[in-house]
Design a protein around this motif. Structure first.
Motif, mmCIF file in Angstrom:
data_model
loop_
_atom_site.group_PDB
_atom_site.id
_atom_site.type_symbol
_atom_site.label_atom_id
_atom_site.label_comp_id
_atom_site.label_asym_id
_atom_site.label_seq_id
_atom_site.Cartn_x
_atom_site.Cartn_y
_atom_site.Cartn_z
ATOM 1 N N GLY A 8 30.355 35.418 39.220
ATOM 2 C CA GLY A 8 30.858 34.067 39.383
ATOM 3 C C GLY A 8 31.728 33.843 40.606
ATOM 4 N N SER A 17 37.677 24.740 42.165
ATOM 5 C CA SER A 17 37.644 25.475 40.899
ATOM 6 C C SER A 17 36.500 26.485 40.906
ATOM 7 C CB SER A 17 37.444 24.514 39.725
ATOM 8 O OG SER A 17 38.506 23.589 39.634
ATOM 9 N N ASN A 19 34.575 29.423 37.923
ATOM 10 C CA ASN A 19 34.549 30.020 36.600
ATOM 11 C C ASN A 19 33.950 31.404 36.715
ATOM 12 O OD1 ASN A 19 33.084 30.506 33.783
ATOM 13 N ND2 ASN A 19 34.783 29.100 33.481
ATOM 14 N N SER A 21 32.872 35.130 34.977
ATOM 15 C CA SER A 21 32.378 35.638 33.710
ATOM 16 C C SER A 21 32.339 37.158 33.749
ATOM 17 C CB SER A 21 30.977 35.084 33.431
ATOM 18 O OG SER A 21 30.500 35.538 32.194
ATOM 19 N N PHE A 67 44.952 28.726 35.501
ATOM 20 C CA PHE A 67 43.888 29.599 35.017
ATOM 21 C C PHE A 67 43.829 29.533 33.494
ATOM 22 C CE2 PHE A 67 43.769 32.930 38.695
ATOM 23 C CZ PHE A 67 43.649 31.895 39.614
ATOM 24 N N THR A 68 42.610 29.650 32.957
ATOM 25 C CA THR A 68 42.414 29.703 31.515
ATOM 26 C C THR A 68 41.452 30.833 31.186
ATOM 27 O OG1 THR A 68 42.751 27.313 31.297
ATOM 28 C CG2 THR A 68 41.698 28.457 29.453
ATOM 29 N N SER A 70 39.238 32.889 28.299
ATOM 30 C CA SER A 70 38.609 32.690 26.992
ATOM 31 C C SER A 70 37.740 33.893 26.692
ATOM 32 C CB SER A 70 37.753 31.419 26.996
ATOM 33 O OG SER A 70 38.522 30.275 27.279
ATOM 34 N N THR A 79 35.746 34.986 29.958
ATOM 35 C CA THR A 79 35.631 34.118 31.124
ATOM 36 C C THR A 79 37.009 33.738 31.659
ATOM 37 O OG1 THR A 79 35.534 32.132 29.764
ATOM 38 C CG2 THR A 79 33.443 33.163 30.338
ATOM 39 N N LEU A 80 37.022 33.343 32.914
ATOM 40 C CA LEU A 80 38.258 32.903 33.560
ATOM 41 C C LEU A 80 37.961 31.620 34.315
ATOM 42 C CD1 LEU A 80 41.243 33.657 34.122
ATOM 43 C CD2 LEU A 80 40.442 34.630 36.287
ATOM 44 N N GLN A 81 38.496 30.518 33.827
ATOM 45 C CA GLN A 81 38.390 29.248 34.512
ATOM 46 C C GLN A 81 39.590 29.119 35.442
ATOM 47 O OE1 GLN A 81 36.012 26.801 34.551
ATOM 48 N NE2 GLN A 81 37.262 25.775 36.106
ATOM 49 N N ASN A 83 41.444 26.786 38.321
ATOM 50 C CA ASN A 83 41.567 25.466 38.923
ATOM 51 C C ASN A 83 42.668 25.470 39.981
ATOM 52 O OD1 ASN A 83 39.611 24.460 37.084
ATOM 53 N ND2 ASN A 83 41.210 24.061 35.573
#
Length: 120
Positions: A8, A17, A19, A21, A67-68, A70, A79-81, A83
């Motif tokens: 990713g 942004s 994302n 994985s 960062f988020t 999940s 995963t790492l989102q 922004n």
């Protein structure tokens, strides 16, 4: 032991942004707290986000609010989102399991990582 494959990463403009994985194989993924780390040229590897077995999360000040992390235990994926990216976020990003939630010490299971480059 887990085998970890990150993907990713890309070149993105500042403020954008991405994302990331990470797919795990070879072990009981749900049994481990997981984390994302990054390493920039000439710098030490640093933790950027972590998620425990029960989805409790930790973020250092440098990524909190941007960062988020999940996890999907059914898909063995974390995963790492990311922004509001800045040039300072440029690094190779890795996922890994954590030996201990309190210390956030990683296992020695490093994969190839995925390159994130943020341009101005």
């Amino acid at each position: 032991q887990l085998q970890l494959t990150e993907s990713g990463g890309s070149l993105v403009q500042a403020g954008g942004s991405l994302n990331l994985s990470c797919v795990a194989s070879g072990g009981t993924f749900s049994g481990y707290p997981m984390a994302w780390f990054r390493q920039a040229p000439g710098k030490e590897r640093e933790l950027v986000a972590a998620v425990a077995w029960n989805t409790i999360r930790y973020y250092p000040e440098s990524t909190k609010g941007r960062f988020t992390i999940s996890r999907d235990n059914a898909k063995n994926t974390v995963t790492l989102q990311m922004n509001a990216l800045s040039i300072e976020d440029t690094a190779v990003y890795y996922c890994n399991g954590l030996r201990n939630w309190g210390s956030r010490e990683p296992y020695d299971w490093w994969g190839q990582g995925t390159q994130v480059t943020v341009s101005s």
